[in-house]
Design a protein around this motif. Structure first.
Motif, PDB file in Angstrom:
ATOM      1  N   ASP A   5      33.189  30.917  33.783  1.00  0.00           N
ATOM      2  CA  ASP A   5      32.917  32.182  34.562  1.00  0.00           C
ATOM      3  C   ASP A   5      34.008  32.902  34.925  1.00  0.00           C
ATOM      4  OD1 ASP A   5      30.161  31.632  34.231  1.00  0.00           O
ATOM      5  OD2 ASP A   5      29.942  30.235  36.039  1.00  0.00           O
ATOM      6  N   LEU A   6      34.939  31.931  35.597  1.00  0.00           N
ATOM      7  CA  LEU A   6      36.362  32.601  36.195  1.00  0.00           C
ATOM      8  C   LEU A   6      37.109  33.067  35.018  1.00  0.00           C
ATOM      9  CD1 LEU A   6      37.160  29.512  38.392  1.00  0.00           C
ATOM     10  CD2 LEU A   6      36.552  31.788  39.289  1.00  0.00           C
ATOM     11  N   SER A   7      36.908  32.838  33.767  1.00  0.00           N
ATOM     12  CA  SER A   7      37.943  33.434  32.670  1.00  0.00           C
ATOM     13  C   SER A   7      37.176  34.362  31.922  1.00  0.00           C
ATOM     14  CB  SER A   7      38.019  32.231  31.602  1.00  0.00           C
ATOM     15  OG  SER A   7      38.648  31.159  32.314  1.00  0.00           O
ATOM     16  N   THR A  76      34.697  42.104  40.460  1.00  0.00           N
ATOM     17  CA  THR A  76      34.146  42.315  41.855  1.00  0.00           C
ATOM     18  C   THR A  76      33.687  40.964  42.006  1.00  0.00           C
ATOM     19  OG1 THR A  76      33.864  44.625  41.729  1.00  0.00           O
ATOM     20  CG2 THR A  76      32.507  43.385  43.399  1.00  0.00           C
ATOM     21  N   ARG A  77      32.904  40.534  41.167  1.00  0.00           N
ATOM     22  CA  ARG A  77      32.283  39.194  41.230  1.00  0.00           C
ATOM     23  C   ARG A  77      33.250  38.171  41.482  1.00  0.00           C
ATOM     24  NH1 ARG A  77      28.928  35.264  37.537  1.00  0.00           N
ATOM     25  NH2 ARG A  77      31.022  35.223  36.280  1.00  0.00           N
ATOM     26  N   LEU A  78      34.320  38.061  40.840  1.00  0.00           N
ATOM     27  CA  LEU A  78      35.534  37.356  41.115  1.00  0.00           C
ATOM     28  C   LEU A  78      36.268  37.280  42.159  1.00  0.00           C
ATOM     29  CD1 LEU A  78      37.051  34.920  39.562  1.00  0.00           C
ATOM     30  CD2 LEU A  78      38.255  36.730  38.352  1.00  0.00           C
ATOM     31  N   GLU A  79      36.412  38.631  42.707  1.00  0.00           N
ATOM     32  CA  GLU A  79      37.240  38.709  44.012  1.00  0.00           C
ATOM     33  C   GLU A  79      36.437  38.167  45.187  1.00  0.00           C
ATOM     34  OE1 GLU A  79      38.162  42.876  43.758  1.00  0.00           O
ATOM     35  OE2 GLU A  79      40.145  42.400  42.684  1.00  0.00           O
ATOM     36  N   ARG A  80      34.987  38.469  44.960  1.00  0.00           N
ATOM     37  CA  ARG A  80      34.078  37.921  46.221  1.00  0.00           C
ATOM     38  C   ARG A  80      34.040  36.278  46.281  1.00  0.00           C
ATOM     39  NH1 ARG A  80      28.890  41.815  44.911  1.00  0.00           N
ATOM     40  NH2 ARG A  80      29.951  43.647  46.126  1.00  0.00           N
ATOM     41  N   ASP A  87      41.236  27.973  51.718  1.00  0.00           N
ATOM     42  CA  ASP A  87      42.704  27.852  51.659  1.00  0.00           C
ATOM     43  C   ASP A  87      43.221  28.974  51.014  1.00  0.00           C
ATOM     44  OD1 ASP A  87      45.069  25.911  52.000  1.00  0.00           O
ATOM     45  OD2 ASP A  87      44.984  26.105  49.664  1.00  0.00           O
ATOM     46  N   SER A  88      44.387  29.352  51.700  1.00  0.00           N
ATOM     47  CA  SER A  88      45.118  30.668  51.444  1.00  0.00           C
ATOM     48  C   SER A  88      46.021  30.369  50.078  1.00  0.00           C
ATOM     49  CB  SER A  88      46.031  31.030  52.271  1.00  0.00           C
ATOM     50  OG  SER A  88      46.896  32.018  52.031  1.00  0.00           O
ATOM     51  N   LEU A  89      46.479  29.153  49.873  1.00  0.00           N
ATOM     52  CA  LEU A  89      47.307  28.921  48.450  1.00  0.00           C
ATOM     53  C   LEU A  89      46.417  29.094  47.650  1.00  0.00           C
ATOM     54  CD1 LEU A  89      49.941  28.168  47.081  1.00  0.00           C
ATOM     55  CD2 LEU A  89      49.243  25.783  47.785  1.00  0.00           C
ATOM     56  N   THR A  90      45.152  28.227  47.568  1.00  0.00           N
ATOM     57  CA  THR A  90      44.337  28.286  46.573  1.00  0.00           C
ATOM     58  C   THR A  90      43.780  29.589  46.288  1.00  0.00           C
ATOM     59  OG1 THR A  90      43.572  26.066  47.326  1.00  0.00           O
ATOM     60  CG2 THR A  90      42.148  27.042  45.745  1.00  0.00           C
ATOM     61  N   ARG A  91      43.283  30.524  47.087  1.00  0.00           N
ATOM     62  CA  ARG A  91      43.043  32.054  46.854  1.00  0.00           C
ATOM     63  C   ARG A  91      44.171  32.575  46.261  1.00  0.00           C
ATOM     64  NH1 ARG A  91      41.454  31.827  52.198  1.00  0.00           N
ATOM     65  NH2 ARG A  91      43.379  32.957  52.782  1.00  0.00           N
ATOM     66  N   GLN A  92      45.384  32.455  46.414  1.00  0.00           N
ATOM     67  CA  GLN A  92      46.560  33.010  45.831  1.00  0.00           C
ATOM     68  C   GLN A  92      46.597  32.588  44.279  1.00  0.00           C
ATOM     69  OE1 GLN A  92      50.414  32.983  47.820  1.00  0.00           O
ATOM     70  NE2 GLN A  92      49.484  32.327  49.537  1.00  0.00           N
TER      71      GLN A  92
END
Length: 132
Positions: A5-7, A76-80, A87-92
């Motif tokens: 899904d992420l890819s 949009t789905r991925l950004e949500r 965790d900020s690092l994981t988000r980055q």
């Protein structure tokens, strides 16, 4: 959300790039002429090569537009999903990898802080495993 899904955004973008290259070749008239016998009757006005190119260009443009709309939806789905990662690092890491489509070495350089390629991969895959 799993790795597949992420890819999706990454792969949709690659499809669009390939379609855009094909569109450019069609516009230049440089596609190899491959006779296609579908068994279907040829619609009136599509008998000549130029008209077939024009019809194919029009169809391909519509396909590209549909994929671009799908890209906006996926982004949009991925950004949500990423916004909900605590965790900020994981988000980055997720943003650089899955939204921006960077390679793992580029992700590690992007987050900095002596994070290695293997380290950012591990953070990503552990998060996915823990949250599925």
């Amino acid at each position: 959300m799993n790795l597949k899904d992420l890819s999706q955004l990454y792969y949709l973008n690659r499809e669009i790039e390939a379609d855009m290259e094909r569109l450019a070749r069609l516009k230049a008239g440089t596609l190899p002429s491959i006779p296609v016998n579908t068994g279907m009757p040829v619609p009136p006005g599509i008998a000549d090569k130029t008209a077939r190119y024009a019809a194919e260009i029009s169809d391909l443009r519509r396909i590209i537009e549909a994929k671009q709309r799908q890209c906006m939806y996926e982004r949009t789905r991925l950004e949500r999903y990423i916004a909900d990662i605590p965790d900020s690092l994981t988000r980055q890491i997720f943003t650089l990898r899955f939204v921006n489509g960077l390679r793992w070495d580029q992700v590690s350089a992007g987050v900095g802080g002596n994070n290695t390629e293997a380290g950012v991969k591990m953070i990503c895959y552990r998060y996915i495993k823990a949250n599925n």
